[in-house]
Design a protein around this motif. Structure first.
Motif, short mmCIF file in Angstrom:
data_model
loop_
_atom_site.label_atom_id
_atom_site.label_comp_id
_atom_site.label_asym_id
_atom_site.label_seq_id
_atom_site.Cartn_x
_atom_site.Cartn_y
_atom_site.Cartn_z
N UNK A 161 0.81 -1.22 0.00
CA UNK A 161 0.00 0.00 0.00
C UNK A 161 0.84 1.26 0.00
N UNK A 162 1.93 1.25 0.75
CA UNK A 162 2.83 2.41 0.76
C UNK A 162 3.47 2.59 -0.61
N UNK A 163 3.91 1.49 -1.21
CA UNK A 163 4.53 1.58 -2.54
C UNK A 163 3.53 2.07 -3.58
N UNK A 184 3.31 5.72 -3.14
CA UNK A 184 4.55 6.36 -3.58
C UNK A 184 4.59 6.52 -5.10
N UNK A 185 4.24 5.47 -5.82
CA UNK A 185 4.30 5.52 -7.28
C UNK A 185 3.31 6.52 -7.87
N UNK A 186 2.20 6.76 -7.16
CA UNK A 186 1.19 7.69 -7.67
C UNK A 186 1.19 9.04 -6.95
N UNK A 187 2.20 9.27 -6.11
CA UNK A 187 2.38 10.57 -5.43
C UNK A 187 1.17 10.93 -4.56
N UNK A 188 0.77 10.01 -3.69
CA UNK A 188 -0.38 10.21 -2.82
C UNK A 188 0.09 10.52 -1.40
#
Length: 559
Positions: free
Chosen positions: A85-87, A90-94
């Motif tokens: 969930x963190x990754x 991170x990939x979608x800049x949330x």
């Protein structure tokens, strides 16, 4: 006043305006959960079925509301279960703040029960992370975590707190300085260059990405398009930043983008890129991408400039602020001939599907019709995701929530719960394939427990649809490990988890069942049985240029 570390965490959350937390308790984090119990009137905690579901719920809450999502987890496996969930965030800049608790300071590094170096594990997938070993540093760390999560290009931050730190006391001074993200300055010379490039263009195309959504720049994007008078395409993450029902909208760009968008970008003489990072799924063969165009990139993150595609000009800064500056200075343009040319493509190459039977595209179009385009749509990953992107017209930002960068199967159901709790005024629907749904279908129990009235639509083809599509097209139909041959009954499963379940095999059944689901005010699962070989069209083959997009008609013509 003297407070324990656990009390400090709760007070800092209140300072940041946090009223919703998702998570799962355990031994190391018990002190925080004890304080949550005492503060349940001001902070509502939602217990999910799994920590990954909690992370996705916090992510969906953040995407739907524009606030920072918050998730709690205990040490060891509790913390590691947050990693996907963190990754994804991170990939979608949330913007996400994950708070984990660890074994006591004296037990760190000794392979203690449920000890894990979660800051080391998450270092590559967070904007920043902390392990706070002194209670005196705790308030500062929490406040900085929220500031970092929101500042500039958003992203997740993790704070790990040893259990004894949550019990120790220190002096706490309240702060009223809630973190506010400042847009920063925009370079005048970059603005001037951008103005010149736009005014010189004869065939401009505007390409909108997720950065425009994150910057809440929907109104500015519309004003910019009105000034430039150019066709518009978007990324998967950019859905809703520009009205998908606008006549100038040409569809999504890239591997499963429309032929209109792909041809337009390939023929334009200027591509204005607003908050997009040139993902490989967008560019296809990067060396052939926008081969006739100068490229002007607008982005908050300088690292994205010239990373995947070389650009001619750039403006670094908050997308909303940059577009406001440009809109003030731009003279209205006229590109009627160019627009007419692109509209011919739009008429010639519409998205189509078999209208005789129940299909994924029909399901999405019917959802659009019955919700009048006003719903929040979350998705899983694969064919269901692409159909949701192609056939629902997103009118405003933060209404299409999906895992774009990481492509996380199992994202959508948890995200739909967070989105509905953050936007209770909205109809929230999760679109899933049966393969994705299996990954986190236990979160139906969460929906049932709290009576969160999301609608879970499973587009069930009894295969891993997108992987099977590749196997059909590129692997001579060797369907290795993609056929889901079992007797799982999702409708009965839903009922067992406290959610209404319906099995659907026809278009009429779907129309009726979905209309009823909209009226019930409780969670519903619709298991929609479609053919195993339904495909997402158009498609760009791996390594090909985006103007080499093909569809089923093109394949049949080659036979």
């Amino acid at each position: 006043m003297q407070l324990t570390g656990a009390q400090i965490v709760i007070e800092c959350l209140k300072e940041q305006g946090v009223d919703t937390v998702f998570g799962y308790p355990g031994g190391a984090i018990l002190n925080l959960y004890d304080e949550l119990y005492k503060n349940q009137d001001s902070i509502k905690h939602y217990l999910t079925s799994h920590e990954q579901g909690a992370a996705h719920a916090a992510d969906g809450y953040a995407r739907a509301t524009g606030k920072t999502g918050v998730v709690f987890a205990t040490s060891g496996p509790g913390a590691t279960n947050l990693v996907t969930g963190i990754a994804t965030a991170y990939m979608d800049s949330i913007p996400l703040v994950a708070i984990t608790c660890n074994v006591g300071v004296g037990l760190l590094g000794k392979d203690s029960f449920q000890e894990i170096d979660i800051t080391g594990i998450t270092l590559p997938i967070t904007k920043h992370n902390y392990i706070v070993k002194d209670v005196k540093d705790l308030a500062s760390a929490i406040r900085k975590a929220f500031a970092i999560a929101r500042k500039g290009r958003p992203g997740p931050v993790l704070v790990d707190i040893p259990k004894d730190v949550t019990a120790e006391k220190t002096e706490f001074t309240a702060s009223e300085n809630k973190m506010v993200s400042e847009p920063g300055t925009v370079c005048d010379s970059q603005i001037a260059t951008a103005i010149k490039m736009i005014h010189k263009a004869k065939r401009p195309m505007i390409f909108v990405g997720g950065g425009a959504v994150l910057a809440n720049a929907g109104a500015e994007v519309q004003a910019f398009v009105d000034k430039v008078q150019a066709p518009v395409c978007d990324t998967l993450m950019g859905k809703g930043a520009f009205n998908g029902a606008d006549p100038l909208y040409t569809g999504m760009l890239g591997m499963h983008g429309t032929k209109t968008a792909n041809y337009g970008v390939s023929e334009c003489d200027l591509l204005v890129v607003i908050g997009a990072r040139f993902s490989d799924r967008v560019t296809g063969n990067a060396k052939k991408f926008a081969k006739n165009a100068k490229i002007l990139q607008i982005d908050v993150d300088e690292v994205e400039i010239n990373k995947n595609v070389l650009v001619t000009g750039q403006v670094i800064g908050d997308v909303k602020a940059v577009l406001q500056r440009l809109n003030e200075k731009l003279e209205p343009a006229n590109h009627d001939e160019w627009i007419a040319h692109i509209m011919e493509y739009k008429e010639k190459y519409p998205l189509t599907y078999n209208e005789e039977v129940l299909t994924g595209p029909f399901i999405i179009e019917e959802i659009y019709r019955q919700t009048e385009g006003e719903a929040v749509i979350t998705t899983e990953v694969g064919q269901n995701q692409m159909w949701a992107a192609q056939f629902y017209k997103y009118k405003e930002p933060r209404t299409f929530l999906t895992s774009g960068g990481l492509g996380t199967m199992g994202y959508g159901l948890g995200a739909s719960l967070g989105a509905k709790l953050g936007r209770p005024d909205k109809i929230v629907i999760n679109i899933a394939g049966d393969g994705c749904f299996r990954m986190n279908m236990n979160e139906l129990a969460t929906a049932g427990r709290y009576n969160i009235p999301i609608i879970q639509v499973v587009i069930n083809n009894h295969v891993l649809g997108m992987v099977r599509q590749w196997q059909t097209l590129f692997y001579d139909k060797r369907y290795s490990a993609t056929v889901l041959e079992d007797n799982v009954n999702f409708a009965k499963l839903a009922e067992a988890l406290g959610v209404k379940g319906v099995t659907i095999t026809s278009k009429e059944e779907f129309k009726t069942a979905f209309a009823e689901a909209l009226t019930l005010g409780k969670p519903v699962l619709l298991d929609c049985q479609i053919d195993a070989d339904e495909k997402v069209w158009p498609m760009v083959a791996p390594g090909a240029a985006i103007d080499e997009a093909f569809d089923e008609g093109d394949l049949n013509a080659q036979k």
